[in-house]
Design a protein around this motif. Structure first.
Motif, PDB file in Angstrom:
ATOM      1  N   ARG A   1      -8.009  -3.113  -2.275  1.00  0.00           N
ATOM      2  CA  ARG A   1      -8.239  -2.072  -1.275  1.00  0.00           C
ATOM      3  C   ARG A   1      -6.962  -1.885  -0.469  1.00  0.00           C
ATOM      4  O   ARG A   1      -6.163  -2.815  -0.312  1.00  0.00           O
ATOM      5  CB  ARG A   1      -9.380  -2.475  -0.343  1.00  0.00           C
ATOM      6  CG  ARG A   1     -10.717  -2.560  -1.055  1.00  0.00           C
ATOM      7  CD  ARG A   1     -11.782  -3.072  -0.137  1.00  0.00           C
ATOM      8  NE  ARG A   1     -11.437  -4.453   0.190  1.00  0.00           N
ATOM      9  CZ  ARG A   1     -12.036  -5.168   1.114  1.00  0.00           C
ATOM     10  NH1 ARG A   1     -12.993  -4.648   1.838  1.00  0.00           N
ATOM     11  NH2 ARG A   1     -11.679  -6.407   1.332  1.00  0.00           N
ATOM     12  N   ARG A   2      -6.785  -0.696   0.052  1.00  0.00           N
ATOM     13  CA  ARG A   2      -5.596  -0.382   0.856  1.00  0.00           C
ATOM     14  C   ARG A   2      -5.461  -1.361   2.019  1.00  0.00           C
ATOM     15  O   ARG A   2      -4.368  -1.816   2.343  1.00  0.00           O
ATOM     16  CB  ARG A   2      -5.682   1.049   1.373  1.00  0.00           C
ATOM     17  CG  ARG A   2      -4.472   1.465   2.166  1.00  0.00           C
ATOM     18  CD  ARG A   2      -4.547   2.898   2.514  1.00  0.00           C
ATOM     19  NE  ARG A   2      -4.750   3.621   1.262  1.00  0.00           N
ATOM     20  CZ  ARG A   2      -4.580   4.900   1.099  1.00  0.00           C
ATOM     21  NH1 ARG A   2      -4.222   5.645   2.105  1.00  0.00           N
ATOM     22  NH2 ARG A   2      -4.783   5.475  -0.063  1.00  0.00           N
TER      23      ARG A   2
ATOM     24  N   TYR B   1      -3.210  -2.741  -9.623  1.00  0.00           N
ATOM     25  CA  TYR B   1      -1.870  -3.336  -9.661  1.00  0.00           C
ATOM     26  C   TYR B   1      -1.786  -4.297 -10.835  1.00  0.00           C
ATOM     27  O   TYR B   1      -2.761  -4.962 -11.165  1.00  0.00           O
ATOM     28  CB  TYR B   1      -1.599  -4.135  -8.377  1.00  0.00           C
ATOM     29  CG  TYR B   1      -1.623  -3.312  -7.117  1.00  0.00           C
ATOM     30  CD1 TYR B   1      -0.481  -2.666  -6.677  1.00  0.00           C
ATOM     31  CD2 TYR B   1      -2.788  -3.183  -6.374  1.00  0.00           C
ATOM     32  CE1 TYR B   1      -0.501  -1.904  -5.516  1.00  0.00           C
ATOM     33  CE2 TYR B   1      -2.816  -2.431  -5.208  1.00  0.00           C
ATOM     34  CZ  TYR B   1      -1.662  -1.792  -4.791  1.00  0.00           C
ATOM     35  OH  TYR B   1      -1.690  -1.036  -3.643  1.00  0.00           O
TER      36      TYR B   1
ATOM     37  N   GLY C   1      -7.571  -4.904  -8.848  1.00  0.00           N
ATOM     38  CA  GLY C   1      -7.804  -3.817  -7.900  1.00  0.00           C
ATOM     39  C   GLY C   1      -7.780  -4.355  -6.480  1.00  0.00           C
ATOM     40  O   GLY C   1      -8.392  -5.375  -6.197  1.00  0.00           O
TER      41      GLY C   1
ATOM     42  N   THR D   1      -6.624   0.638  -5.444  1.00  0.00           N
ATOM     43  CA  THR D   1      -5.486   0.868  -6.320  1.00  0.00           C
ATOM     44  C   THR D   1      -5.406  -0.279  -7.311  1.00  0.00           C
ATOM     45  O   THR D   1      -5.670  -1.428  -6.951  1.00  0.00           O
ATOM     46  CB  THR D   1      -4.186   0.959  -5.501  1.00  0.00           C
ATOM     47  OG1 THR D   1      -4.293   2.062  -4.601  1.00  0.00           O
ATOM     48  CG2 THR D   1      -2.973   1.166  -6.383  1.00  0.00           C
TER      49      THR D   1
ATOM     50  N   ARG E   1      -3.810   4.747  -8.869  1.00  0.00           N
ATOM     51  CA  ARG E   1      -4.491   4.884  -7.588  1.00  0.00           C
ATOM     52  C   ARG E   1      -5.745   5.711  -7.817  1.00  0.00           C
ATOM     53  O   ARG E   1      -5.715   6.715  -8.505  1.00  0.00           O
ATOM     54  CB  ARG E   1      -3.560   5.568  -6.580  1.00  0.00           C
ATOM     55  CG  ARG E   1      -4.134   5.568  -5.185  1.00  0.00           C
ATOM     56  CD  ARG E   1      -3.075   5.782  -4.124  1.00  0.00           C
ATOM     57  NE  ARG E   1      -2.364   4.514  -3.914  1.00  0.00           N
ATOM     58  CZ  ARG E   1      -1.049   4.415  -3.782  1.00  0.00           C
ATOM     59  NH1 ARG E   1      -0.286   5.470  -3.836  1.00  0.00           N
ATOM     60  NH2 ARG E   1      -0.495   3.247  -3.592  1.00  0.00           N
ATOM     61  N   SER E   2      -6.839   5.303  -7.246  1.00  0.00           N
ATOM     62  CA  SER E   2      -8.103   6.020  -7.370  1.00  0.00           C
ATOM     63  C   SER E   2      -7.952   7.438  -6.824  1.00  0.00           C
ATOM     64  O   SER E   2      -7.139   7.674  -5.931  1.00  0.00           O
ATOM     65  CB  SER E   2      -9.163   5.233  -6.601  1.00  0.00           C
ATOM     66  OG  SER E   2     -10.040   6.047  -5.934  1.00  0.00           O
TER      67      SER E   2
ATOM     68  N   PRO F   1       2.465   5.036  -7.373  1.00  0.00           N
ATOM     69  CA  PRO F   1       2.110   4.671  -8.745  1.00  0.00           C
ATOM     70  C   PRO F   1       3.355   4.685  -9.643  1.00  0.00           C
ATOM     71  O   PRO F   1       4.193   5.570  -9.537  1.00  0.00           O
ATOM     72  CB  PRO F   1       1.113   5.756  -9.158  1.00  0.00           C
ATOM     73  CG  PRO F   1       0.460   6.129  -7.861  1.00  0.00           C
ATOM     74  CD  PRO F   1       1.587   6.085  -6.845  1.00  0.00           C
TER      75      PRO F   1
ATOM     76  N   SER G   1       0.814  -1.218   0.000  1.00  0.00           N
ATOM     77  CA  SER G   1       0.000   0.000   0.000  1.00  0.00           C
ATOM     78  C   SER G   1       0.852   1.276   0.000  1.00  0.00           C
ATOM     79  O   SER G   1       0.366   2.332  -0.377  1.00  0.00           O
ATOM     80  CB  SER G   1      -0.935   0.011   1.207  1.00  0.00           C
ATOM     81  OG  SER G   1      -0.189  -0.040   2.403  1.00  0.00           O
TER      82      SER G   1
ATOM     83  N   VAL H   1       2.487  -0.907  -9.504  1.00  0.00           N
ATOM     84  CA  VAL H   1       1.350  -0.050  -9.194  1.00  0.00           C
ATOM     85  C   VAL H   1       0.974   0.689 -10.467  1.00  0.00           C
ATOM     86  O   VAL H   1       1.776   1.438 -11.024  1.00  0.00           O
ATOM     87  CB  VAL H   1       1.681   0.957  -8.076  1.00  0.00           C
ATOM     88  CG1 VAL H   1       0.458   1.799  -7.747  1.00  0.00           C
ATOM     89  CG2 VAL H   1       2.181   0.245  -6.836  1.00  0.00           C
TER      90      VAL H   1
ATOM     91  N   GLY I   1      -7.892   7.542  -3.306  1.00  0.00           N
ATOM     92  CA  GLY I   1      -6.846   6.711  -2.720  1.00  0.00           C
ATOM     93  C   GLY I   1      -7.167   5.251  -2.511  1.00  0.00           C
ATOM     94  O   GLY I   1      -6.316   4.472  -2.113  1.00  0.00           O
ATOM     95  N   ASP I   2      -8.398   4.849  -2.793  1.00  0.00           N
ATOM     96  CA  ASP I   2      -8.766   3.457  -2.570  1.00  0.00           C
ATOM     97  C   ASP I   2      -9.882   3.074  -3.522  1.00  0.00           C
ATOM     98  O   ASP I   2     -10.883   3.793  -3.578  1.00  0.00           O
ATOM     99  CB  ASP I   2      -9.228   3.296  -1.124  1.00  0.00           C
ATOM    100  CG  ASP I   2      -9.101   1.889  -0.582  1.00  0.00           C
ATOM    101  OD1 ASP I   2      -8.257   1.141  -1.099  1.00  0.00           O
ATOM    102  OD2 ASP I   2      -9.835   1.561   0.358  1.00  0.00           O
TER     103      ASP I   2
END
Length: 82
Positions: A70-71, A60, A68, A58, A51-52, A16, A12, A48, A55-56
């Motif tokens: 979540r953090r 990969y 995708g 992201t 990132r949205s 990017p 996390s 990476v 921020g969540d």
């Protein structure tokens, strides 16, 4: 020649465009199973992608596939930046 080894960080925290090698998973239960099924296993290279805006989650790239996470889940994946 001495090889420099960086310390492990949670996925996390990777910015990017960054790439890293998976070292270990600390996730348990269904989350661990899902990550393993997606190919998040030790020695796998992760990049990476995006990132949205909030921020969540992201995006990969793992083994040629974009996923995708979540953090909260990405924090459970320890990586070594490349």
């Amino acid at each position: 020649m001495t090889e420099k080894r960086q310390t492990a960080i949670p996925l996390s925290e990777l910015a990017p465009g960054g790439r890293a090698k998976v070292l270990e998973l600390s996730a348990e239960g269904l989350v661990r199973r899902r990550l393993l099924d997606l190919g998040v296993v030790p020695q796998t290279i992760v990049e990476v992608i995006l990132r949205s805006p909030i921020g969540d989650p992201t995006a990969y790239r793992i083994r040629g596939t974009t996923i995708g996470l979540r953090r909260e889940d990405a924090r459970r994946i320890m990586v070594e930046p490349l």
